[in-house]
Design a protein around this motif. Sequence first.
Motif, mmCIF file in Angstrom:
data_model
loop_
_atom_site.group_PDB
_atom_site.id
_atom_site.type_symbol
_atom_site.label_atom_id
_atom_site.label_comp_id
_atom_site.label_asym_id
_atom_site.label_seq_id
_atom_site.Cartn_x
_atom_site.Cartn_y
_atom_site.Cartn_z
ATOM 1 N N ALA A 97 -104.858 -15.190 -10.956
ATOM 2 C CA ALA A 97 -104.846 -16.644 -11.074
ATOM 3 C C ALA A 97 -106.077 -16.634 -12.037
ATOM 4 C CB ALA A 97 -105.120 -17.355 -9.948
ATOM 5 N N ARG A 98 -106.009 -17.779 -12.881
ATOM 6 C CA ARG A 98 -106.970 -18.304 -13.584
ATOM 7 C C ARG A 98 -107.920 -19.056 -13.138
ATOM 8 N NH1 ARG A 98 -106.437 -21.610 -19.180
ATOM 9 N NH2 ARG A 98 -106.196 -23.324 -17.869
ATOM 10 N N GLY A 99 -109.203 -18.825 -13.162
ATOM 11 C CA GLY A 99 -110.331 -19.379 -12.589
ATOM 12 C C GLY A 99 -110.924 -20.504 -13.596
ATOM 13 N N PRO A 100 -112.329 -20.694 -13.462
ATOM 14 C CA PRO A 100 -113.155 -21.506 -14.219
ATOM 15 C C PRO A 100 -113.830 -20.761 -15.111
ATOM 16 C CG PRO A 100 -114.152 -21.269 -12.103
ATOM 17 C CD PRO A 100 -113.024 -20.627 -11.743
ATOM 18 N N ARG A 101 -114.368 -21.304 -16.365
ATOM 19 C CA ARG A 101 -114.945 -20.735 -17.454
ATOM 20 C C ARG A 101 -116.234 -20.512 -16.950
ATOM 21 N NH1 ARG A 101 -113.079 -23.666 -23.034
ATOM 22 N NH2 ARG A 101 -114.706 -22.288 -23.591
ATOM 23 N N THR A 102 -116.646 -19.423 -16.194
ATOM 24 C CA THR A 102 -117.919 -19.159 -15.717
ATOM 25 C C THR A 102 -118.392 -17.780 -16.058
ATOM 26 O OG1 THR A 102 -117.056 -18.924 -13.552
ATOM 27 C CG2 THR A 102 -117.771 -21.121 -14.022
ATOM 28 N N THR A 103 -119.672 -17.546 -16.037
ATOM 29 C CA THR A 103 -120.235 -16.327 -16.049
ATOM 30 C C THR A 103 -120.475 -15.603 -14.475
ATOM 31 O OG1 THR A 103 -122.415 -17.315 -15.907
ATOM 32 C CG2 THR A 103 -121.732 -16.877 -18.215
ATOM 33 N N TRP A 104 -119.881 -16.204 -13.679
ATOM 34 C CA TRP A 104 -120.023 -15.928 -12.346
ATOM 35 C C TRP A 104 -118.303 -15.987 -11.835
ATOM 36 C CZ3 TRP A 104 -118.119 -19.996 -9.329
ATOM 37 C CH2 TRP A 104 -118.374 -20.978 -9.964
ATOM 38 N N CYS A 105 -117.920 -15.688 -10.640
ATOM 39 C CA CYS A 105 -116.529 -15.903 -10.281
ATOM 40 C C CYS A 105 -116.735 -16.110 -8.578
ATOM 41 C CB CYS A 105 -115.741 -14.875 -10.355
ATOM 42 S SG CYS A 105 -116.090 -13.242 -9.612
ATOM 43 N N THR A 106 -115.644 -16.470 -8.044
ATOM 44 C CA THR A 106 -115.560 -17.049 -6.637
ATOM 45 C C THR A 106 -114.247 -16.446 -6.433
ATOM 46 O OG1 THR A 106 -115.450 -18.632 -5.038
ATOM 47 C CG2 THR A 106 -114.748 -19.423 -7.104
ATOM 48 N N ILE A 107 -113.839 -16.257 -5.009
ATOM 49 C CA ILE A 107 -112.541 -16.184 -4.444
ATOM 50 C C ILE A 107 -112.029 -17.203 -3.620
ATOM 51 C CG2 ILE A 107 -112.382 -13.608 -4.520
ATOM 52 C CD1 ILE A 107 -113.134 -13.498 -1.601
ATOM 53 N N ASP A 108 -112.710 -18.485 -3.782
ATOM 54 C CA ASP A 108 -112.358 -19.693 -3.417
ATOM 55 C C ASP A 108 -111.206 -20.323 -4.026
ATOM 56 O OD1 ASP A 108 -113.734 -22.917 -2.910
ATOM 57 O OD2 ASP A 108 -111.934 -22.286 -2.632
ATOM 58 N N GLN A 109 -110.069 -20.163 -3.486
ATOM 59 C CA GLN A 109 -108.857 -20.655 -4.039
ATOM 60 C C GLN A 109 -108.572 -21.877 -4.817
ATOM 61 O OE1 GLN A 109 -104.945 -19.180 -2.186
ATOM 62 N NE2 GLN A 109 -106.183 -18.510 -0.516
ATOM 63 N N GLY A 110 -109.462 -22.756 -4.340
ATOM 64 C CA GLY A 110 -109.481 -24.185 -4.744
ATOM 65 C C GLY A 110 -109.918 -24.235 -6.113
ATOM 66 N N GLU A 111 -110.711 -23.181 -6.695
ATOM 67 C CA GLU A 111 -111.167 -22.973 -8.085
ATOM 68 C C GLU A 111 -110.311 -22.688 -9.106
ATOM 69 O OE1 GLU A 111 -114.288 -24.238 -8.886
ATOM 70 O OE2 GLU A 111 -114.737 -24.861 -6.759
ATOM 71 N N TYR A 112 -109.248 -22.235 -8.713
ATOM 72 C CA TYR A 112 -108.065 -21.608 -9.550
ATOM 73 C C TYR A 112 -106.963 -22.670 -9.752
ATOM 74 C CZ TYR A 112 -110.711 -17.330 -9.059
ATOM 75 O OH TYR A 112 -111.565 -16.379 -9.066
ATOM 76 N N THR A 113 -106.605 -22.593 -11.018
ATOM 77 C CA THR A 113 -105.577 -23.455 -11.448
ATOM 78 C C THR A 113 -104.348 -23.018 -11.889
ATOM 79 O OG1 THR A 113 -106.456 -23.513 -13.734
ATOM 80 C CG2 THR A 113 -107.319 -24.939 -12.232
ATOM 81 N N ASP A 114 -104.230 -21.858 -12.162
ATOM 82 C CA ASP A 114 -102.869 -21.334 -12.587
ATOM 83 C C ASP A 114 -102.683 -19.706 -12.092
ATOM 84 O OD1 ASP A 114 -104.143 -22.863 -15.052
ATOM 85 O OD2 ASP A 114 -102.263 -23.264 -15.086
#
Length: 125
Positions: A97-114
């Motif tokens: 899935a595609r997440g936010p445009r960040t220099t970090w990341c998270t496995i919180d599904q709510g942050e993923y849009t596609d």
Amino acid sequence: QLQLVESGGGLVQPGGSLRLSCAASGFTSDLYSIGWFRQAPGKEREGALCISAGGHFTYELGSVKGRFTISRNNAENTVYLQMNSLKPEDTGIYYCARGPRTTWCTIDQGEYTDWGQGTQVTVSS
């Protein structure tokens, strides 16, 4: 048109390995974090690993740490999930899935849009 297409799933014996691929198209993938998620039979989907936009930050769920590795090849718009020492409890459908445009990341599904359509991984003897 934005697309995420997973591939590489299959049937593998316990202790075996698989490499999943997530091919991105329709957007500049290297600007976005990407996550791998999985859903075991009868269970809710959970986040497994993620990688930041530049690939410098990764995060792994505790149960896969040391066995699974996430990486990305931005020139090929592809994110990989290398899975080693597979266990029967790793069985499930794996999604990227595609997440936010960040220099970090998270496995919180709510942050993923596609999301991609998923690929089945079955670990069984």
